[in-house]
Design a protein around this motif. Structure first.
Motif, PDB file in Angstrom:
ATOM      1  N   GLY A 192       2.887-138.310  32.238  1.00 27.99           N
ATOM      2  CA  GLY A 192       3.534-138.626  30.970  1.00 27.99           C
ATOM      3  C   GLY A 192       3.080-139.929  30.358  1.00 27.99           C
ATOM      4  O   GLY A 192       3.254-140.156  29.161  1.00 27.99           O
ATOM      5  N   ARG A 193       2.491-140.831  31.158  1.00 23.98           N
ATOM      6  CA  ARG A 193       2.051-142.108  30.607  1.00 23.98           C
ATOM      7  C   ARG A 193       0.896-141.923  29.631  1.00 23.98           C
ATOM      8  O   ARG A 193       0.752-142.650  28.669  1.00 23.98           O
ATOM      9  CB  ARG A 193       1.595-143.035  31.741  1.00 23.98           C
ATOM     10  CG  ARG A 193       2.740-143.602  32.551  1.00 23.98           C
ATOM     11  CD  ARG A 193       2.326-144.882  33.268  1.00 23.98           C
ATOM     12  NE  ARG A 193       3.292-145.208  34.304  1.00 23.98           N
ATOM     13  CZ  ARG A 193       3.089-144.974  35.584  1.00 23.98           C
ATOM     14  NH1 ARG A 193       1.960-144.435  35.973  1.00 23.98           N
ATOM     15  NH2 ARG A 193       4.000-145.279  36.472  1.00 23.98           N
ATOM     16  N   LYS A 194       0.033-140.929  29.902  1.00 25.30           N
ATOM     17  CA  LYS A 194      -1.146-140.717  29.048  1.00 25.30           C
ATOM     18  C   LYS A 194      -0.896-139.663  27.976  1.00 25.30           C
ATOM     19  O   LYS A 194      -1.451-139.743  26.887  1.00 25.30           O
ATOM     20  CB  LYS A 194      -2.332-140.297  29.918  1.00 25.30           C
ATOM     21  CG  LYS A 194      -2.779-141.393  30.898  1.00 25.30           C
ATOM     22  CD  LYS A 194      -3.945-140.917  31.748  1.00 25.30           C
ATOM     23  CE  LYS A 194      -4.388-142.007  32.718  1.00 25.30           C
ATOM     24  NZ  LYS A 194      -5.485-141.542  33.600  1.00 25.30           N
ATOM     25  N   LEU A 195      -0.107-138.665  28.275  1.00 21.10           N
ATOM     26  CA  LEU A 195       0.173-137.571  27.330  1.00 21.10           C
ATOM     27  C   LEU A 195       1.650-137.593  26.982  1.00 21.10           C
ATOM     28  O   LEU A 195       2.490-137.053  27.712  1.00 21.10           O
ATOM     29  CB  LEU A 195      -0.230-136.227  27.963  1.00 21.10           C
ATOM     30  CG  LEU A 195      -1.683-136.141  28.464  1.00 21.10           C
ATOM     31  CD1 LEU A 195      -1.906-134.874  29.266  1.00 21.10           C
ATOM     32  CD2 LEU A 195      -2.653-136.183  27.276  1.00 21.10           C
ATOM     33  N   THR A 196       1.967-138.228  25.856  1.00 18.52           N
ATOM     34  CA  THR A 196       3.378-138.481  25.548  1.00 18.52           C
ATOM     35  C   THR A 196       4.185-137.213  25.304  1.00 18.52           C
ATOM     36  O   THR A 196       5.397-137.205  25.513  1.00 18.52           O
ATOM     37  CB  THR A 196       3.492-139.390  24.298  1.00 18.52           C
ATOM     38  OG1 THR A 196       2.740-138.794  23.235  1.00 18.52           O
ATOM     39  CG2 THR A 196       2.941-140.771  24.592  1.00 18.52           C
ATOM     40  N   PHE A 197       3.496-136.118  24.895  1.00 17.22           N
ATOM     41  CA  PHE A 197       4.260-134.899  24.637  1.00 17.22           C
ATOM     42  C   PHE A 197       4.858-134.335  25.941  1.00 17.22           C
ATOM     43  O   PHE A 197       5.812-133.551  25.912  1.00 17.22           O
ATOM     44  CB  PHE A 197       3.390-133.826  23.950  1.00 17.22           C
ATOM     45  CG  PHE A 197       2.409-133.146  24.867  1.00 17.22           C
ATOM     46  CD1 PHE A 197       1.154-133.679  25.108  1.00 17.22           C
ATOM     47  CD2 PHE A 197       2.745-131.946  25.491  1.00 17.22           C
ATOM     48  CE1 PHE A 197       0.256-133.049  25.945  1.00 17.22           C
ATOM     49  CE2 PHE A 197       1.852-131.299  26.330  1.00 17.22           C
ATOM     50  CZ  PHE A 197       0.597-131.858  26.560  1.00 17.22           C
ATOM     51  N   PRO A 230      11.830-133.373  25.731  1.00 14.06           N
ATOM     52  CA  PRO A 230      12.889-132.615  26.424  1.00 14.06           C
ATOM     53  C   PRO A 230      12.462-131.169  26.692  1.00 14.06           C
ATOM     54  O   PRO A 230      11.770-130.547  25.869  1.00 14.06           O
ATOM     55  CB  PRO A 230      14.054-132.675  25.439  1.00 14.06           C
ATOM     56  CG  PRO A 230      13.813-133.920  24.654  1.00 14.06           C
ATOM     57  CD  PRO A 230      12.324-134.044  24.519  1.00 14.06           C
ATOM     58  N   PHE A 231      12.884-130.658  27.826  1.00  8.22           N
ATOM     59  CA  PHE A 231      12.609-129.294  28.301  1.00  8.22           C
ATOM     60  C   PHE A 231      11.161-129.102  28.758  1.00  8.22           C
ATOM     61  O   PHE A 231      10.815-128.066  29.287  1.00  8.22           O
ATOM     62  CB  PHE A 231      12.978-128.230  27.258  1.00  8.22           C
ATOM     63  CG  PHE A 231      14.434-128.267  26.886  1.00  8.22           C
ATOM     64  CD1 PHE A 231      15.403-127.772  27.746  1.00  8.22           C
ATOM     65  CD2 PHE A 231      14.841-128.824  25.685  1.00  8.22           C
ATOM     66  CE1 PHE A 231      16.751-127.837  27.414  1.00  8.22           C
ATOM     67  CE2 PHE A 231      16.182-128.896  25.339  1.00  8.22           C
ATOM     68  CZ  PHE A 231      17.142-128.395  26.214  1.00  8.22           C
ATOM     69  N   ILE A 232      10.296-130.101  28.507  1.00  3.73           N
ATOM     70  CA  ILE A 232       8.943-130.079  29.069  1.00  3.73           C
ATOM     71  C   ILE A 232       8.862-131.050  30.249  1.00  3.73           C
ATOM     72  O   ILE A 232       8.266-130.764  31.286  1.00  3.73           O
ATOM     73  CB  ILE A 232       7.892-130.461  28.004  1.00  3.73           C
ATOM     74  CG1 ILE A 232       7.824-129.367  26.926  1.00  3.73           C
ATOM     75  CG2 ILE A 232       6.503-130.645  28.627  1.00  3.73           C
ATOM     76  CD1 ILE A 232       6.867-129.675  25.797  1.00  3.73           C
ATOM     77  N   ARG A 233       9.518-132.216  30.061  1.00 10.26           N
ATOM     78  CA  ARG A 233       9.402-133.289  31.061  1.00 10.26           C
ATOM     79  C   ARG A 233       9.935-132.895  32.440  1.00 10.26           C
ATOM     80  O   ARG A 233       9.474-133.423  33.452  1.00 10.26           O
ATOM     81  CB  ARG A 233      10.140-134.537  30.556  1.00 10.26           C
ATOM     82  CG  ARG A 233      11.605-134.322  30.255  1.00 10.26           C
ATOM     83  CD  ARG A 233      12.205-135.498  29.501  1.00 10.26           C
ATOM     84  NE  ARG A 233      13.565-135.224  29.068  1.00 10.26           N
ATOM     85  CZ  ARG A 233      14.247-136.000  28.246  1.00 10.26           C
ATOM     86  NH1 ARG A 233      13.688-137.092  27.771  1.00 10.26           N
ATOM     87  NH2 ARG A 233      15.483-135.693  27.902  1.00 10.26           N
ATOM     88  N   GLY A 234      10.890-131.967  32.500  1.00  8.92           N
ATOM     89  CA  GLY A 234      11.448-131.574  33.791  1.00  8.92           C
ATOM     90  C   GLY A 234      10.400-130.990  34.724  1.00  8.92           C
ATOM     91  O   GLY A 234      10.321-131.359  35.900  1.00  8.92           O
ATOM     92  N   SER A 235       9.590-130.076  34.206  1.00 12.92           N
ATOM     93  CA  SER A 235       8.527-129.465  35.019  1.00 12.92           C
ATOM     94  C   SER A 235       7.478-130.497  35.405  1.00 12.92           C
ATOM     95  O   SER A 235       6.940-130.467  36.514  1.00 12.92           O
ATOM     96  CB  SER A 235       7.865-128.325  34.239  1.00 12.92           C
ATOM     97  OG  SER A 235       8.821-127.364  33.867  1.00 12.92           O
ATOM     98  N   VAL A 236       7.202-131.429  34.465  1.00 17.01           N
ATOM     99  CA  VAL A 236       6.203-132.476  34.737  1.00 17.01           C
ATOM    100  C   VAL A 236       6.698-133.394  35.855  1.00 17.01           C
ATOM    101  O   VAL A 236       5.957-133.737  36.783  1.00 17.01           O
ATOM    102  CB  VAL A 236       5.918-133.288  33.451  1.00 17.01           C
ATOM    103  CG1 VAL A 236       4.941-134.421  33.737  1.00 17.01           C
ATOM    104  CG2 VAL A 236       5.369-132.378  32.361  1.00 17.01           C
TER     105      VAL A 236
END
Length: 336
Positions: free
Chosen positions: A66-71, A75-81
């Motif tokens: 997430g530090r390099k790819l802000t998208f 929400p709802f994407i970051r959980g899997s990441v």
């Protein structure tokens, strides 16, 4: 008397939930072989108890996509990441702890290091873990639910809520029995002790008390932000998502072909399910949602009575050292 004990226990667990939700900054951790890994948003520290009795600590950055790819923070994407990051960093921490555990002493009294895992081996280990997990907690529960509903003569099949509720129940039973089975191994019992030490150290930090064994000993081994609690939320969310989405899809074919289609659909839904479960966990940190957090987290706390045990003082010392070093790195401005 039994009712009074149950009420006291529930009150104690609710107090623990409220206290943990007031954490100064979010820290987490993981038990590893003869040690504990502690992490903050950008750094982690792995503390290991060596055979000679000393504590060795390895410090490093927390690898984050997430530090390099802000998208990836949406929400709802970051959980899997976040889940993927936890697996990558967690397997590396386990690899390091295994090396330390297998290290020996040569005839000259010098340490001999075990072989390190390559990135390819770590990726293979991750893929194998995912494949086994999907088989144990998705394919087998689905097939077992179909079989049991046929025996019981229940209608509705895979499009009914009963099917997916039974599917969720079987997942939980497999998970609990898996924990009970591996918990009989001596090394896993040690791991559960370090798991309890990890939670006690984090509670001490969240209470703004000095990080020392005497303070940490007074806290519970059960923590609401543990990965075990997250797994239980994932199971509950999957029941709702599968019961809602599967009936809306028109599957072609019959027999094993359509069963395969449905299982692949359920696998594809696991990423959004993990995303929803993560958002629910984050909502539990909000003041307005706090009173709703305890019922969501309570089943996960109960499961943790199987995955944690009261640690020894030397295990607590390791967990505290890992947390201190992780927090020190978090305050290091050179780490971004």
């Amino acid at each position: 008397m039994a009712s009074l004990k149950r009420n006291n226990r529930r009150s104690a667990l609710k107090s623990l939930v409220t206290a943990s939700l007031c954490a100064p900054i979010a820290v987490g951790g993981q038990a590893v072989i003869e040690g504990v890994m502690m992490r903050g948003p950008k750094a982690m520290a792995i503390a290991i108890r060596r055979a000679d009795g000393g504590i060795f600590v390895k410090e490093g950055k927390w690898r984050s996509f997430g530090r390099k790819l802000t998208f990836l923070k949406w929400p709802f994407i970051r959980g899997s990441v976040v889940l993927a990051e936890a697996m990558i960093n967690g397997i590396q921490a386990l690899n390091f702890s295994a090396q330390e555990a297998l290290a020996g002493i040569d005839n000259d009294g010098k340490r001999t290091n075990a072989d390190n895992l390559s990135n390819k081996a770590i990726a293979l280990a991750m893929l194998s873990s995912v494949a086994v997990g999907l088989c144990l907690f998705l394919v087998i529960p689905h097939l077992a639910s179909s079989f049991l509903l046929k025996i019981l003569g229940a209608g509705g099949g895979v499009r009914s809520f009963a099917f997916h509720a039974l599917d969720g129940l079987i997942k939980m039973l497999i998970f609990i029995n898996y924990i009970l089975l591996i918990g009989r191994m001596a090394d896993i019992k040690r791991l559960f002790g370090y798991h309890g030490a990890e939670h006690k150290a984090i509670y001490t930090y969240e209470a703004n008390k000095e990080l020392c064994i005497a303070n940490a000993k007074g806290y519970s081994t059960l923590h609401p932000r543990c990965g075990t609690a997250f797994i239980m939320v994932v199971v509950f969310v999957s029941i709702g998502v599968f019961a809602t989405v599967i009936p809306l899809i028109s599957f072609s074919g019959t027999g094993w072909y359509v069963t395969g289609e449905i299982i692949l659909t359920k696998i594809s839904l696991m990423l959004p399910i993990a995303g929803i479960a993560y958002e629910i966990t984050r909502l539990a940190d909000k003041d307005a949602m706090r009173r709703f957090a305890a019922p969501l987290i309570y089943p996960g706390l109960l499961i943790q009575t199987l995955t944690t045990s009261n640690p020894t003082d030397d295990q607590l010392e390791v967990a505290i050292e890992a947390l201190k070093r992780a927090l020190k790195m978090e305050n290091d401005q050179s780490i971004d």
